[in-house]
Design a protein around this motif. Structure first.
Motif, short mmCIF file in Angstrom:
data_model
loop_
_atom_site.label_atom_id
_atom_site.label_comp_id
_atom_site.label_asym_id
_atom_site.label_seq_id
_atom_site.Cartn_x
_atom_site.Cartn_y
_atom_site.Cartn_z
N ARG A 1 14.13 -0.78 25.43
CA ARG A 1 14.12 0.29 24.43
C ARG A 1 15.20 1.33 24.66
N ASP A 2 15.74 1.44 25.89
CA ASP A 2 16.77 2.45 26.17
C ASP A 2 17.71 1.96 27.26
N THR A 3 18.77 2.74 27.47
CA THR A 3 19.80 2.36 28.44
C THR A 3 19.26 2.33 29.86
N ASP B 1 10.90 6.26 33.64
CA ASP B 1 11.50 7.59 33.50
C ASP B 1 10.95 8.56 34.53
N THR C 1 8.33 -2.37 25.80
CA THR C 1 9.30 -2.74 24.77
C THR C 1 8.60 -3.29 23.55
N HIS D 1 22.55 6.52 32.23
CA HIS D 1 21.77 6.80 31.03
C HIS D 1 21.93 8.25 30.56
N TYR D 2 21.92 9.17 31.51
CA TYR D 2 21.91 10.58 31.14
C TYR D 2 23.28 11.25 31.17
#
Length: 379
Positions: free
Chosen positions: A307-309, A72, A371, A133-134
């Motif tokens: 855990r996320d896109t 990130d 993860t 993602h955003y």
């Protein structure tokens, strides 16, 4: 000292050691093939092995560093990554150089050659994954064109550069990430309808495709094209001879007729797979394919568990570039794909390619480390 050892053991427990070990095995395997392919050169294999070993050491360091960096924190700086990518690619127009009068695809610093397009693969994957993602409504038309705009920035620059192979890899990563993000098939159909006439015009334009480039692309599919022509069909022709002569067990490391005589041009780089085929036979080539397949599968497995896109699409993009680059390179050596200067990941000679691939694996490892295992998640 105890702290360092404790930190090292702690890292090894969390890191994706399966991916790291596979990457090291491939790299060492590649060193053996590079040694065999260059041992009869005037200067011997020493200079090639030195560069590749130093790249391997640097790659391992980068693997650890990028596995520890939160994805990130990199992705949120996408504008800086975009500016950096554009500048380093445009710098080739002024400072770039080619090999033996070839295309301007390299930058040289203090005697060290760097291929910017390899570095930009990583920045592109991260930026593109960030936007998907955003942009919460990425399936809408406006958001879809916003994503396309980011890809077009790179496409324009890559079209200006005579680097067809990496352009194809970028397109494949772009389409794979969009598909895995859930973009409807109708948008792919619309994009194909728009791209088809543009591609037809570019194909017949000498500005974008010279005659010999078109011949290279058509060579695997048109039997009438001269297989002995040095410009577009000679390498795959000699490569097929080398691979076929290896049969099941090969002629032995350092014993291949074509490999030791220089019968296949650039065999230590883009055509390293033919050296494996001639000297190690079907057993050797099958091992190469198996090792790379395991790495590619691992990338997509980590993506599925992410855990996320952002993390999932980053790993998917890396898996996509590894998959397409492997298929394209092996296809080149078998005469099933055009010769467009794509290295076999981990195996072919090239410091930029090796270091970049280890950075990519480090990012995948970092996603894996952050993860939570499905067995450890609270009910």
């Amino acid at each position: 000292m105890k702290r360092a050892l404790s930190a090292s053991f702690g890292y090894m427990k969390k890191a994706d050691m399966f991916l790291l070990i596979l990457s090291i095995i491939c790299s060492v395997f590649g060193l053996v093939l590079i040694w065999s392919s260059t041992r009869n050169f005037a200067g011997g294999a020493g200079p090639f092995l030195t560069v590749q070993i130093l790249a391997l050491i640097l790659g391992l360091i980068c693997f650890v560093l990028f596995s520890l960096v939160d994805l990130d924190s990199i992705a949120t700086r996408w504008k800086a990554l975009l500016i950096f990518s554009i500048l380093i690619l445009l710098s080739l127009r002024v400072f770039g150089y080619g090999i033996d009068g070839g295309y301007r695809i390299w930058l040289r610093f203090f005697g060290i050659g760097i291929q910017p397009s390899e570095i930009v693969k990583i920045t592109f994957i991260i930026m593109f994954a960030y936007h998907i993602h955003y942009l919460k409504e990425y399936k809408n038309l406006n958001s879809f064109f916003a994503l396309c705009q980011l890809a077009i920035h790179f496409a324009i620059i890559l079209v200006l550069l005579p680097d067809m192979g990496n352009s194809l890899i970028f397109i494949f990563m772009f389409l794979t990430m969009l598909f895995l993000a859930g973009v409807k098939l109708r948008w792919f159909a619309l994009g194909s309808a728009i791209a088809a006439p543009i591609g037809f015009i570019l194909w017949h334009s000498e500005t974008f495709f010279h005659y010999y480039q078109r011949q290279r692309i058509l060579a695997p599919f048109v039997p009438s094209i001269d297989p002995t022509n040095t410009w577009w069909n000679f390498q795959p022709h000699r490569s097929r001879i080398a691979i076929a002569s290896g049969q099941v067990t090969g002629q032995g490391i350092g014993q291949g007729t074509q490999t030791q005589s220089g019968g296949v041009p650039a065999q230590w780089t883009d055509f390293i797979f033919s050296a494996a085929g001639e000297e190690l036979g079907i057993i050797g080539t099958s091992l190469v394919i198996l090792l790379l397949a395991l790495i590619i599968i691992r990338c997509f497995y980590v993506a599925a568990q992410a855990r996320d896109t952002l993390s999932a699409l980053t790993c998917s993009g890396i898996g996509a570039f590894m998959l397409f680059q492997t298929l394209l390179n092996i296809g080149m050596t078998l005469g099933l794909a055009p010769v467009i200067g794509i290295a076999l990941p981990f195996f072919g000679y090239g410091g930029s390619s090796l270091v970049t691939t280890f950075i990519a694996m480090g990012l995948v490892c970092g996603v894996k480390m952050r993860t939570v295992s499905p067995w450890k998640r609270p009910l």
